[in-house]
Scaffold this motif. Structure first.
Motif, mmCIF file in Angstrom:
data_model
loop_
_atom_site.group_PDB
_atom_site.id
_atom_site.type_symbol
_atom_site.label_atom_id
_atom_site.label_comp_id
_atom_site.label_asym_id
_atom_site.label_seq_id
_atom_site.Cartn_x
_atom_site.Cartn_y
_atom_site.Cartn_z
ATOM 1 N N PRO A 2 0.864 -1.244 0.020
ATOM 2 C CA PRO A 2 -0.037 0.086 -0.005
ATOM 3 C C PRO A 2 0.795 1.192 -0.007
ATOM 4 O O PRO A 2 1.846 1.368 0.848
ATOM 5 C CB PRO A 2 -0.677 -0.226 1.180
ATOM 6 C CG PRO A 2 -0.781 -1.620 1.768
ATOM 7 C CD PRO A 2 0.548 -2.292 1.074
ATOM 8 N N GLU A 3 0.576 2.151 -0.805
ATOM 9 C CA GLU A 3 1.227 3.371 -0.939
ATOM 10 C C GLU A 3 1.461 4.246 0.164
ATOM 11 O O GLU A 3 2.663 4.368 0.504
ATOM 12 C CB GLU A 3 0.732 4.452 -2.122
ATOM 13 C CG GLU A 3 1.451 5.605 -2.263
ATOM 14 C CD GLU A 3 0.710 6.575 -3.190
ATOM 15 O OE1 GLU A 3 1.316 7.164 -4.158
ATOM 16 O OE2 GLU A 3 -0.535 6.748 -3.074
ATOM 17 N N ALA A 4 0.641 4.225 1.213
ATOM 18 C CA ALA A 4 0.552 5.071 2.157
ATOM 19 C C ALA A 4 1.712 4.157 3.298
ATOM 20 O O ALA A 4 2.408 4.731 4.007
ATOM 21 C CB ALA A 4 -0.753 5.060 3.226
ATOM 22 N N ALA A 5 1.652 2.988 3.372
ATOM 23 C CA ALA A 5 2.478 1.990 4.275
ATOM 24 C C ALA A 5 3.959 2.314 3.578
ATOM 25 O O ALA A 5 4.911 2.591 4.487
ATOM 26 C CB ALA A 5 2.181 0.871 4.230
ATOM 27 N N PHE A 6 3.997 2.289 2.363
ATOM 28 C CA PHE A 6 5.493 2.737 1.688
ATOM 29 C C PHE A 6 5.883 3.836 2.158
ATOM 30 O O PHE A 6 7.147 3.958 2.503
ATOM 31 C CB PHE A 6 5.553 2.200 0.270
ATOM 32 C CG PHE A 6 6.654 2.470 -0.197
ATOM 33 C CD1 PHE A 6 7.806 1.406 -0.307
ATOM 34 C CD2 PHE A 6 7.014 3.444 -1.094
ATOM 35 C CE1 PHE A 6 8.905 1.599 -0.888
ATOM 36 C CE2 PHE A 6 8.354 3.897 -1.711
ATOM 37 C CZ PHE A 6 9.122 2.868 -1.578
ATOM 38 N N SER A 7 5.186 4.921 1.961
ATOM 39 C CA SER A 7 5.687 6.133 2.294
ATOM 40 C C SER A 7 6.122 6.216 3.713
ATOM 41 O O SER A 7 7.171 6.772 4.081
ATOM 42 C CB SER A 7 4.369 7.273 2.204
ATOM 43 O OG SER A 7 3.933 7.401 0.756
ATOM 44 N N PHE A 8 5.503 5.690 4.689
ATOM 45 C CA PHE A 8 6.002 5.903 6.148
ATOM 46 C C PHE A 8 7.242 5.049 6.388
ATOM 47 O O PHE A 8 8.096 5.478 6.996
ATOM 48 C CB PHE A 8 4.911 5.495 6.987
ATOM 49 C CG PHE A 8 3.878 6.459 7.492
ATOM 50 C CD1 PHE A 8 4.069 7.344 8.636
ATOM 51 C CD2 PHE A 8 2.659 6.795 6.749
ATOM 52 C CE1 PHE A 8 3.282 8.258 8.976
ATOM 53 C CE2 PHE A 8 1.934 7.774 7.118
ATOM 54 C CZ PHE A 8 2.035 8.675 8.107
ATOM 55 N N ALA A 9 7.133 3.762 5.615
ATOM 56 C CA ALA A 9 8.503 3.176 5.662
ATOM 57 C C ALA A 9 9.608 3.856 5.336
ATOM 58 O O ALA A 9 10.606 3.559 5.554
ATOM 59 C CB ALA A 9 8.127 1.597 5.073
ATOM 60 N N SER A 10 9.451 4.194 4.124
ATOM 61 C CA SER A 10 10.593 4.755 3.439
ATOM 62 C C SER A 10 10.899 6.243 4.105
ATOM 63 O O SER A 10 12.205 6.410 4.193
ATOM 64 C CB SER A 10 10.207 5.363 1.946
ATOM 65 O OG SER A 10 9.218 6.209 1.587
ATOM 66 N N PHE A 11 10.059 6.652 4.472
ATOM 67 C CA PHE A 11 10.571 7.878 5.357
ATOM 68 C C PHE A 11 11.337 7.513 6.757
ATOM 69 O O PHE A 11 12.340 8.226 7.136
ATOM 70 C CB PHE A 11 9.245 8.727 5.908
ATOM 71 C CG PHE A 11 9.543 10.071 6.586
ATOM 72 C CD1 PHE A 11 10.574 10.937 6.232
ATOM 73 C CD2 PHE A 11 8.880 10.395 7.874
ATOM 74 C CE1 PHE A 11 10.813 12.144 6.909
ATOM 75 C CE2 PHE A 11 9.174 11.712 8.473
ATOM 76 C CZ PHE A 11 10.119 12.447 7.973
ATOM 77 N N ALA A 12 10.764 6.365 7.361
ATOM 78 C CA ALA A 12 11.611 5.855 8.353
ATOM 79 C C ALA A 12 12.949 5.421 8.014
ATOM 80 O O ALA A 12 14.160 5.543 8.719
ATOM 81 C CB ALA A 12 11.009 4.670 9.123
ATOM 82 N N ALA A 13 13.298 4.938 6.887
ATOM 83 C CA ALA A 13 14.555 4.432 6.519
ATOM 84 C C ALA A 13 15.288 5.764 6.337
ATOM 85 O O ALA A 13 16.421 5.719 6.618
ATOM 86 C CB ALA A 13 14.222 3.543 5.039
ATOM 87 N N PHE A 14 14.867 6.757 5.685
ATOM 88 C CA PHE A 14 15.404 8.034 5.264
ATOM 89 C C PHE A 14 15.893 8.531 6.903
ATOM 90 O O PHE A 14 17.368 8.832 6.762
ATOM 91 C CB PHE A 14 14.482 9.081 4.801
ATOM 92 C CG PHE A 14 15.177 10.437 4.730
ATOM 93 C CD1 PHE A 14 16.131 10.735 3.831
ATOM 94 C CD2 PHE A 14 14.708 11.355 5.553
ATOM 95 C CE1 PHE A 14 16.951 12.028 4.030
ATOM 96 C CE2 PHE A 14 15.335 12.635 5.745
ATOM 97 C CZ PHE A 14 16.304 13.053 4.908
ATOM 98 N N ILE A 15 15.331 8.409 7.775
ATOM 99 C CA ILE A 15 15.596 9.050 9.026
ATOM 100 C C ILE A 15 16.752 8.231 9.560
ATOM 101 O O ILE A 15 17.752 8.626 9.920
ATOM 102 C CB ILE A 15 14.581 9.021 9.979
ATOM 103 C CG1 ILE A 15 13.303 9.965 9.535
ATOM 104 C CG2 ILE A 15 14.922 9.389 11.312
ATOM 105 C CD1 ILE A 15 12.131 10.058 10.323
ATOM 106 N N LEU A 16 16.634 6.778 9.525
ATOM 107 C CA LEU A 16 17.519 5.802 10.106
ATOM 108 C C LEU A 16 19.020 6.219 9.466
ATOM 109 O O LEU A 16 20.060 6.039 9.835
ATOM 110 C CB LEU A 16 17.125 4.630 10.283
ATOM 111 C CG LEU A 16 16.079 4.093 11.318
ATOM 112 C CD1 LEU A 16 15.839 2.801 10.892
ATOM 113 C CD2 LEU A 16 16.513 4.427 12.784
#
Length: 410
Positions: A37-51
């Motif tokens: 799901p696009e919304a889930a990917f957005s949050f997951a990718s943002f978390a990856a960017f932060i880490l």
């Protein structure tokens, strides 16, 4: 409230609603993954960017080089406006360094208390002199005037409330054999809840989130405080521009465009005071962001004038990413209802946990007691995003470049 200000506020509200709607609607993520799901990917990718940004930031700490100290004298410039109650912090710490330094306090003509305090400090310290800003109302002009009057080839710029360690210049000046500018890390004191929010906001947006941008573009931030630089940097850039609100952000881009070498030191820190109220924090950041939009406007003109200069496009891209990325955070918030509809609301915890990990790590490095206020760190992101949107609306519709002074004290 003037018509222009009302118009700017309406434009701000419309823009916020539009960004939230863009996040809610499908197709807003430029890198969708099939089956996710696009919304889930957005949050997951943002978390990856932060880490990933946090890991790169930590790597910079662990691998930061040292330079043999140089004994070249430095002129330290301290521009001040309505800072009489804290001016002693910078002046006395600079006067106590184990390095030859001349200290020039630049005062504003209409700041009687600041002028008086600067003269008292000059009477107490032989290395301190006072200069009245020849172009009142602009920090950039005051710094430039102090540099023009200096007898040294190296210069430092510090805010009135900043305090340096005794070995600050010994740790910094050795790098000026290889670099034209050395930017050290200035760290707000997280002495309360609002102060801690200001601390985390700056650590995240001022340092951590920029690491990948630095890695891929070669751009480096060079501000108008906690900075040491040489004559070469002044000659190649012309110094700070008095017409720019964010004279430091503009200076950083002109350093990049001119090929001025900037070295960032993260383990060499300068402590400073945080904003003490939400109104001061909001007003200060909004002024800075409005200045960043002004710089973006200039970068557009620069790219148009210099189409054969690759760095002008990179610089423009950095400006767009800095402001657009901040505003983009609102589109992430707009996806929360989508996650709720999909029973995937737990995915929203991923960037929150990533922020907590980075925030706790940085606070421990800075040796501040952890407390409980780190739990509020995620609030910084939507607040900063709102400030970016408001700054854009204000610049277009209600532009003002007047001073903004926050309350400071003991």
């Amino acid at each position: 409230m003037t018509l222009r200000r009302w118009t700017a506020r309406v434009a701000f509200a419309v823009a916020v609603v539009a960004l939230l709607a863009v996040g809610y609607l499908p197709g807003s993520n430029p890198l969708p993954v099939v089956g996710v799901p696009e919304a889930a990917f957005s949050f997951a990718s943002f978390a990856a960017f932060i880490l990933v940004s946090g890991v790169v930031f930590a790597y910079k700490f662990r691998t930061e080089p040292r330079a043999d100290p140089a004994d070249d004298p430095v002129t330290a410039v301290v521009p001040t406006y309505r800072d009489a109650q804290v001016l002693h912090r910078s002046v006395e710490s600079l006067a106590a360094v184990d390095h030859p330094v001349d200290i020039t306090v630049v005062v504003e003509p209409d700041d009687a208390a600041g002028r008086e305090r600067a003269r008292e400090l000059a009477a107490d310290h032989d290395a301190v002199s006072v200069l009245v800003n020849p172009d009142p109302g602009t920090k950039a002009a005051g710094v430039n005037a102090a540099i023009d009057a200096a007898d040294t080839d190296l210069y430092g710029v510090f805010d009135a409330d900043q305090e340096v360690d005794a070995d600050f210049f010994r740790r910094v000046t050795g790098f000026l054999d290889r670099y034209d500018v050395v930017q050290t890390r200035f760290v707000p004191r997280p002495s309360g809840v609002v102060e801690s929010l200001a601390y985390y906001e700056f650590m995240l947006f001022g340092h951590c989130f920029r690491q990948l941008l630095y890695a891929f573009t070669g751009f480096r931030m060079a501000t108008s405080k906690a900075l040491v630089f040489s004559d070469a940097a002044v000659a190649n850039t012309g110094g700070y521009d008095p017409d720019m609100i964010s004279e430091d952000y503009d200076f950083a881009h002109r350093c990049y465009l001119a090929g001025v070498d900037v070295k960032m030191l993260y383990t060499t820190t300068v402590r400073e005071e945080s904003a003490h109220t939400l109104a001061d924090w909001w007003g200060q950041r909004k002024r800075w962001m409005t200045g960043n939009v002004q710089v973006l406007h200039r970068l557009l003109s620069t790219a148009a004038r210099r189409p054969d200069h690759p760095r002008s496009y990179v610089s423009l891209g950095v400006g767009v990413a800095s402001i657009g990325g901040s505003a983009f955070l609102l589109t992430i918030v707009g996806k929360l209802p989508v996650l709720a509809d999909l029973d995937l609301l737990w995915v929203a915890a991923l960037p929150v946990l990533a922020i907590y990990a980075v925030a706790i790590g940085i606070r421990r490095v800075d040796d501040y007691p952890l407390g409980w206020d780190w739990l509020l760190t995620p609030l910084v992101l939507p607040f900063f995003s709102l400030i970016a949107v408001m700054a854009f609306a204000d610049y277009l519709l209600d532009f003002s470049g007047e001073w903004f002074a926050v309350e400071k004290g003991e």
